[in-house]
Design an enzyme around this catalytic site. Structure first.
Site, PDB file in Angstrom:
ATOM      1  N   ASP A  24       0.391  -1.031  -0.081  1.00 19.18           N
ATOM      2  CA  ASP A  24       0.202  -0.148  -0.105  1.00 19.18           C
ATOM      3  C   ASP A  24       0.904   0.801   0.035  1.00 19.18           C
ATOM      4  OD1 ASP A  24      -2.514   1.871   0.704  1.00 19.18           O
ATOM      5  OD2 ASP A  24      -3.401  -0.056   0.479  1.00 19.18           O
ATOM      6  N   ASP A  33      -3.273   2.801  18.177  1.00 17.54           N
ATOM      7  CA  ASP A  33      -3.515   1.425  18.457  1.00 17.54           C
ATOM      8  C   ASP A  33      -2.238   0.290  17.150  1.00 17.54           C
ATOM      9  OD1 ASP A  33      -5.669   2.741  19.912  1.00 17.54           O
ATOM     10  OD2 ASP A  33      -7.026   2.565  17.471  1.00 17.54           O
ATOM     11  N   HIS A  58      -4.402   5.772   3.691  1.00 18.64           N
ATOM     12  CA  HIS A  58      -4.751   4.774   3.197  1.00 18.64           C
ATOM     13  C   HIS A  58      -3.673   3.169   3.768  1.00 18.64           C
ATOM     14  CE1 HIS A  58      -5.843   1.506   0.039  1.00 18.64           C
ATOM     15  NE2 HIS A  58      -7.359   2.153   0.356  1.00 18.64           N
ATOM     16  N   ASN A 154     -13.373  -0.170  -7.147  1.00 19.38           N
ATOM     17  CA  ASN A 154     -14.480   0.477  -7.145  1.00 19.38           C
ATOM     18  C   ASN A 154     -15.511   1.380  -7.930  1.00 19.38           C
ATOM     19  OD1 ASN A 154     -14.318   0.639  -3.891  1.00 19.38           O
ATOM     20  ND2 ASN A 154     -12.605   1.883  -4.189  1.00 19.38           N
ATOM     21  N   ALA A 166      -6.546  -8.918  -8.181  1.00 17.11           N
ATOM     22  CA  ALA A 166      -7.381  -9.595  -8.011  1.00 17.11           C
ATOM     23  C   ALA A 166      -8.070 -10.365  -9.725  1.00 17.11           C
ATOM     24  CB  ALA A 166      -8.715  -8.503  -7.228  1.00 17.11           C
ATOM     25  N   VAL A 171      -5.958 -15.651  -7.244  1.00 18.87           N
ATOM     26  CA  VAL A 171      -6.155 -14.002  -6.593  1.00 18.87           C
ATOM     27  C   VAL A 171      -7.683 -13.966  -5.613  1.00 18.87           C
ATOM     28  CG1 VAL A 171      -5.503 -11.904  -5.797  1.00 18.87           C
ATOM     29  CG2 VAL A 171      -4.215 -12.562  -7.220  1.00 18.87           C
ATOM     30  N   SER A 220     -11.137  -1.439  -0.511  1.00 12.06           N
ATOM     31  CA  SER A 220     -10.085  -2.098   0.028  1.00 12.06           C
ATOM     32  C   SER A 220     -10.265  -2.390   1.821  1.00 12.06           C
ATOM     33  CB  SER A 220      -9.517  -0.209   0.183  1.00 12.06           C
ATOM     34  OG  SER A 220      -8.906  -0.116  -1.225  1.00 12.06           O
TER      35      SER A 220
END
Length: 429
Positions: A24, A33, A58, A154, A166, A171, A220
C-alpha cells in the site's frame, strides 16, 4: 442477541505468529492502536524508508482493520486479527503519467519482497495493471504457499469488471457490502469475485497524528477484513496449505437467501471469521492446491499493460480500480452518523456468524478531521440493525472486557472523542 467477537472468534485465534504484508502507501507505525504491530518493511517508491511511514492514510487504515490492538484498557480500534504482525510494503498509489512505468514495476517487486520476508497473507487493497511481471510474481507467491487477497475495485455501477490484480487466477477477489448485506453500489462485479465483506462506513486509524481516526467506503476495507480472516485461519491451522485456507473461507461464506452461489455480485458469499475457524475435516483433508487457479478471466488486459496502481478503496469512497484510472472524487459522509460500521462492523458477517472487527471502544482518542473528506470521529451509539439474513438477529459485537496485554507502551489518547447523543458510555457492553 449480539454477536460477541471476544467469545466467538478471539478465543479460537487472534492471528498469532502470522505476518500479513500490506502492499500500500505505507503504514504509520506510531499510531496508538498499532504500536508494536508493524515490522520493518520496504519502500519501492524511491524514498528511503522501511515502509513505516504514510502520507495519505490508506495503508495505515488497512493495517488497523487487520491488526490494531487498541490502547489503554478500553479505547481505540481492535482489528480482526489483533495479534498478527503487519509487514508494510510501500508503493506509489495513484500518481500520474510520468511515473506509470515505475509504478508498474513496484507491484511485482513488492509481492516478491513480501513472500521472501515471511508473509503468509498479502493484502492488496488497490487496482493496477495485469502485465506479465505481476502475473509471474503472483505465481511465485502461490508457489510459496501464500494467500493473496485483493480489492475488486470501486468503479461499480453494475458494469465495471473485477480489477487487477484481483482478477488474476489464484488471487482472492473481494467486493464490498453495506450494513444491510447488500452489495455496495460501487463494488466491481464479475465471475472472478471470490467473497464480499463490509466496506461501507468503515472506521479505522488515521495517519496525520497518532490519535486520528477516519471513516471510509470501498472494497479496500473489505479486502483488509478478508486478509485478517485468512490470518486467523493460518494461525489456528498452520499445517493447512494456502489453498486449503482459501477453501475454508469459500466454503464457510454465507450467501444471502435467494442468491445463487457463486454469482458475479457476491462471489461465494459474505466472509465469516467464526465459520472459517470452525472444524472442517472435509476441507482440511482435501486438495492442497489453490482452488482459484482454474478460474477464468473475463477481461484479461494485454501483456505489459501499464495501468498505474490505484487504491481500490480510498477512505472517501472515491472511484479507482479496474483497468483504468479514475480521478479521485471527494465524497463526504453526507451527515450519516459515524456509528462505526467497522464494528457494526462486519455487519452481515456478524450476522452470519463472525466476521467482525475493528471494535471502536469507549472513548477512543483522536484529533483533527479524518482525511479524504470522511466524517468526524465520535463514539459509536448503540444500534440494532434489521435482521439479515431473515431470522438471524445481530448487532454490534463486544470488545474484550479485560485490558489488552501491553504492546509497546502505547499512550492514552490526548483528546477523547466527544460522545454522541445516546452513547451512554461504552456502547459495546
Amino acid at each position: 442477541m449480539k454477536f460477541d467477537v471476544s467469545n466467538k472468534v478471539w478465543p479460537v485465534s487472534q492471528g498469532e505468529n502470522v505476518i500479513v504484508a500490506v502492499i500500500d502507501g505505507g503504514v504509520s507505525a506510531n499510531h496508538q492502536d498499532l504500536v508494536g504491530q508493524v515490522l520493518p518493511g520496504a519502500d519501492f517508491t524511491g524514498e528511503q524508508s522501511d515502509g513505516r511511514i504514510d502520507k495519505d492514510g490508506h495503508g495505515t487504515a488497512m493495517a488497523s482493520l487487520i491488526a490494531a490492538h487498541g490502547h489503554g484498557s478500553q479505547d481505540g480500534i481492535i482489528g480482526l486479527a489483533p495479534k498478527a504482525k503487519i509487514l508494510p510494503i510501500r508503493i506509489n498509489l495513484g500518481g500520474g503519467v510520468d511515473v506509470v512505468s515505475a509504478q508498474d514495476n513496484e507491484v511485482p517487486d513488492a509481492i516478491r519482497f513480501a513472500v521472501d520476508h515471511g508473509a503468509k497473507v498479502i493484502n492488496m487493497s488497490f487496482n493496477s495493471g495485469s502485465g506479465q511481471a505481476a502475473r509471474e510474481a503472483i505465481k511465485y507467491a502461490i508457489d510459496k504457499d501464500v494467500v493473496l487477497v485483493a480489492g475488486a475495485g470501486n468503479l461499480g455501477n453494475h458494469s465495471a469488471p473485477v480489477g487487477y490484480p484481483a482478477a488474476v487466477p489464484g488471487v482472492m477477489a473481494v467486493g464490498a457490502v453495506d450494513k444491510n448485506g447488500s452489495v455496495w453500489e460501487k463494488s466491481n462485479r464479475g465471475p472472478e469475485l471470490t467473497l464480499v465483506a463490509p466496506g461501507v462506513e468503515i472506521f479505522s486509524a488515521g495517519y496525520k497524528t497518532t490519535t486520528e481516526y477516519r471513516t471510509a467506503n470501498g472494497t479496500s476495507d473489505a479486502t483488509a477484513y478478508v486478509s485478517a480472516i485468512a490470518a486467523l485461519v493460518r494461525s489456528k491451522y498452520p499445517e493447512l496449505s494456502a489453498g486449503q485456507v482459501i477453501n475454508r473461507l469459500i466454503k464457510s461464506a454465507v450467501m444471502p437467501e435467494g442468491q445463487k452461489q457463486p454469482n458475479d455480485s457476491y462471489g461465494y458469499g459474505i466472509a465469516s471469521a467464526q465459520k472459517a475457524l470452525a472444524a472442517n475435516p472435509a476441507v482440511d483433508n482435501g486438495p492442497k492446491e489453490n482452488p482459484l487457479l482454474s478460474r477464468p478471466e473475463s477481461q484479461r488486459q494485454p501483456e505489459g499493460s501499464s495501468a498505474s496502481p490505484q487504491p481500490s478503496a480510498p477512505a472517501d469512497g472515491s472511484t479507482a480500480g479496474g483497468n483504468q484510472a479514475a480521478a479521485p472524487k471527494s465524497e463526504s459522509d453526507g451527515g450519516i452518523p459515524v456509528f462505526v460500521w467497522a464494528i457494526v462492523g462486519m455487519l452481515a458477517v456478524v450476522v452470519v456468524g463472525g466476521v467482525i472487527v475493528l471494535a471502536r471502544r469507549n472513548k477512543g482518542g483522536g484529533s483533527g478531521q479524518p482525511p479524504y473528506g470522511g466524517g468526524g470521529g465520535g463514539g459509536a451509539p448503540q444500534q440494532q440493525f434489521p435482521q439479515y439474513p431473515p431470522q438471524q438477529p445481530y448487532g454490534a459485537p463486544q470488545p474484550p472486557q479485560q485490558p489488552q496485554p501491553p504492546y509497546g507502551g502505547q499512550q492514552p489518547p490526548q483528546q477523547p472523542y466527544p460522545p454522541r447523543p445516546g452513547d451512554g458510555g461504552n456502547p459495546y457492553r
